[in-house]
Scaffold this motif. Structure first.
Motif, PDB file in Angstrom:
ATOM      1  N   THR A  89       0.829  -1.199   0.000  1.00 25.29           N
ATOM      2  CA  THR A  89       0.000   0.000   0.000  1.00 25.29           C
ATOM      3  C   THR A  89       0.865   1.251   0.000  1.00 25.29           C
ATOM      4  O   THR A  89       0.585   2.219  -0.724  1.00 25.29           O
ATOM      5  N   LEU A  90       1.930   1.248   0.786  1.00 26.46           N
ATOM      6  CA  LEU A  90       2.840   2.393   0.818  1.00 26.46           C
ATOM      7  C   LEU A  90       3.478   2.638  -0.547  1.00 26.46           C
ATOM      8  O   LEU A  90       3.588   3.786  -0.996  1.00 26.46           O
ATOM      9  N   VAL A  91       3.900   1.574  -1.219  1.00 30.51           N
ATOM     10  CA  VAL A  91       4.526   1.714  -2.535  1.00 30.51           C
ATOM     11  C   VAL A  91       3.532   2.293  -3.538  1.00 30.51           C
ATOM     12  O   VAL A  91       3.843   3.237  -4.285  1.00 30.51           O
ATOM     13  N   LYS A  92       2.320   1.741  -3.557  1.00 27.06           N
ATOM     14  CA  LYS A  92       1.312   2.207  -4.505  1.00 27.06           C
ATOM     15  C   LYS A  92       0.869   3.641  -4.192  1.00 27.06           C
ATOM     16  O   LYS A  92       0.674   4.456  -5.094  1.00 27.06           O
ATOM     17  N   HIS A 141      -5.204   4.988  -2.631  1.00 26.65           N
ATOM     18  CA  HIS A 141      -5.929   6.260  -2.750  1.00 26.65           C
ATOM     19  C   HIS A 141      -6.331   6.782  -1.367  1.00 26.65           C
ATOM     20  O   HIS A 141      -6.223   7.982  -1.092  1.00 26.65           O
ATOM     21  N   ALA A 142      -6.786   5.879  -0.501  1.00 23.64           N
ATOM     22  CA  ALA A 142      -7.224   6.298   0.833  1.00 23.64           C
ATOM     23  C   ALA A 142      -6.066   6.823   1.672  1.00 23.64           C
ATOM     24  O   ALA A 142      -6.246   7.703   2.516  1.00 23.64           O
ATOM     25  N   VAL A 143      -4.867   6.307   1.440  1.00 21.03           N
ATOM     26  CA  VAL A 143      -3.689   6.699   2.213  1.00 21.03           C
ATOM     27  C   VAL A 143      -3.015   7.939   1.631  1.00 21.03           C
ATOM     28  O   VAL A 143      -2.466   8.758   2.370  1.00 21.03           O
ATOM     29  N   SER A 144      -3.070   8.083   0.321  1.00 25.50           N
ATOM     30  CA  SER A 144      -2.391   9.215  -0.334  1.00 25.50           C
ATOM     31  C   SER A 144      -3.262  10.459  -0.435  1.00 25.50           C
ATOM     32  O   SER A 144      -2.764  11.555  -0.690  1.00 25.50           O
ATOM     33  N   GLY A 203       1.145   9.959  -4.984  1.00 24.46           N
ATOM     34  CA  GLY A 203       1.422  11.251  -4.359  1.00 24.46           C
ATOM     35  C   GLY A 203       2.036  11.063  -2.991  1.00 24.46           C
ATOM     36  O   GLY A 203       2.743  10.087  -2.730  1.00 24.46           O
ATOM     37  N   LYS A 204       1.720  11.951  -2.090  1.00 30.08           N
ATOM     38  CA  LYS A 204       2.272  11.923  -0.742  1.00 30.08           C
ATOM     39  C   LYS A 204       1.544  10.882   0.110  1.00 30.08           C
ATOM     40  O   LYS A 204       0.327  10.751   0.037  1.00 30.08           O
ATOM     41  N   ASN A 259      -7.294   6.573   5.250  1.00 30.26           N
ATOM     42  CA  ASN A 259      -6.473   5.769   6.171  1.00 30.26           C
ATOM     43  C   ASN A 259      -7.285   4.730   6.940  1.00 30.26           C
ATOM     44  O   ASN A 259      -7.007   4.451   8.112  1.00 30.26           O
ATOM     45  N   ASP A 260      -8.287   4.152   6.267  1.00 31.01           N
ATOM     46  CA  ASP A 260      -9.124   3.187   6.965  1.00 31.01           C
ATOM     47  C   ASP A 260      -9.576   2.037   6.061  1.00 31.01           C
ATOM     48  O   ASP A 260      -9.086   0.916   6.202  1.00 31.01           O
TER      49      ASP A 260
END
Length: 337
Positions: free
Chosen positions: A93-96, A232-235, A101-102, A283-284
């Motif tokens: 997830t972090l890589v994607k 998408h939820a994390v970025s 974006g950030k 983030n969920d």
């Protein structure tokens, strides 16, 4: 103990970075902080000592091995494997998300508040009936859960499925049972907002109940964390489904709601699904709803495919979405309401 070399974790190993598990609450809860062992020759006492030294820190249950892989510990093999699976999900997830974006992470205070808001005292009822139609729903749910796990749409430590049974009563997955191990007997019946005796329902049971009460057209809900949707939820990158006609026809527009809203404003979230089939939560997770469980699963597949296409497109060039005029044409042609 588990030692492995999965691609997501190896990506961090060979760049000599430590994955931040604060991207979603359960990743932090299950994985905790991650240790880092300097390089050592495979099989050598030197490498063993370096890894053992990291595990002396009680905060670490997983250690990244420099230019090698990962070692994880647990109370038993299941505990270690669930930590391994969750940490690999976190890395992917972090890589994607980084491609989009950030990466936005949660603070420890946000995660603690999230855990505090989860309902723990669920009322139970004793007089439980299991007629044939109820048992059939349980079997359907188990099949869909296993299919979701097989397709990487759900992992052992996260994923909730519920199906309306009659009126506002429904069946929902249990808490703290590995998703790929769930049986029909594990599924929890919810009646008048109470859970059947002897079982603990998913932590999102109150929200699922509110959605069913507010939306009579919804008969099933899936909550999960596929890696491309979670990117998408994390970025914070907009999940724009105006990519190809099929994506928009199946999903319509998918809103993103702030982290924590699921438990701080249940009624507002439930009302969101009066006009939306799916929603991302920062983030969920992703929430997908439908009239039948198989249709809800289809919408989930389409959503993750669409999110994957957007992640891949980020390496090609900026998205050029379908225009408003074309969307209106699709709305009329396919009677999209």
């Amino acid at each position: 103990m588990i030692h492995a070399h999965p691609p997501g974790l190896v990506a961090f190993s060979i760049t000599r970075e430590i994955p931040n598990t604060n991207i979603v609450p359960q990743a932090r809860y299950i994985c905790g902080e991650i240790g880092y062992a300097p390089y050592g020759c495979p099989g050598s006492e030197d490498l063993g000592a370096k890894i053992a030294n990291e595990f002396l820190n009680p905060r670490y249950k997983a250690v990244i091995m420099e230019n090698h892989g990962v070692v994880l510990g647990g109370t038993d093999m299941m505990d270690a494997y669930q930590r391994f699976e969750t940490l690999e999900f976190c890395c992917r997830t972090l890589v994607k998300a980084g491609q989009l974006g950030k990466v936005n992470t949660l603070t420890d205070a946000q995660i603690n508040e999230y855990q505090h808001r989860i309902p723990h005292n669920i009322s139970h009822f004793m007089d439980v009936n299991y007629p044939s139609e109820e048992r059939a729903i349980r079997s359907d749910m188990v099949r869909i859960i296993r299919r979701a796990c097989d397709q990487g749409l759900m992992i052992s430590t996260y994923g909730t499925v519920s199906v309306r049974w009659k009126d506002n009563d429904f069946l929902i997955t249990p808490r703290d049972v590995a998703r790929w191990d769930i049986t029909a007997q594990d599924i929890v019946q919810i009646k008048n907002g109470q859970a059947e005796a002897g079982k603990t329902p998913s932590r999102s049971v109150a929200l699922h109940h509110a959605i069913y009460k507010k939306n009579p057209h919804i008969n099933s809900i899936i909550t999960t964390q596929p890696p491309n949707l979670m990117a998408h939820a994390v970025s914070g990158s907009k999940f724009d489904v105006r990519t190809i006609p099929e994506s928009w026809i199946f999903l319509k527009d998918v809103p993103t709601i702030p982290f924590g809203t699921l438990y701080t404003n249940v009624d507002k979230v439930a009302a969101l699904f009066e006009t939306n089939r799916a929603a991302l939560v920062e983030n969920d997770c992703v929430f997908v709803t439908g009239d039948k469980l198989i249709n809800t699963f289809d919408y989930l597949e389409v959503a993750e495919f669409s999110a994957h296409s957007l992640v891949m497109a980020a390496a090609v060039g900026p998205l050029r979405p379908i225009g408003s005029a074309e969307i209106e044409e699709l709305r009329i042609a396919f009677n999209v309401k």
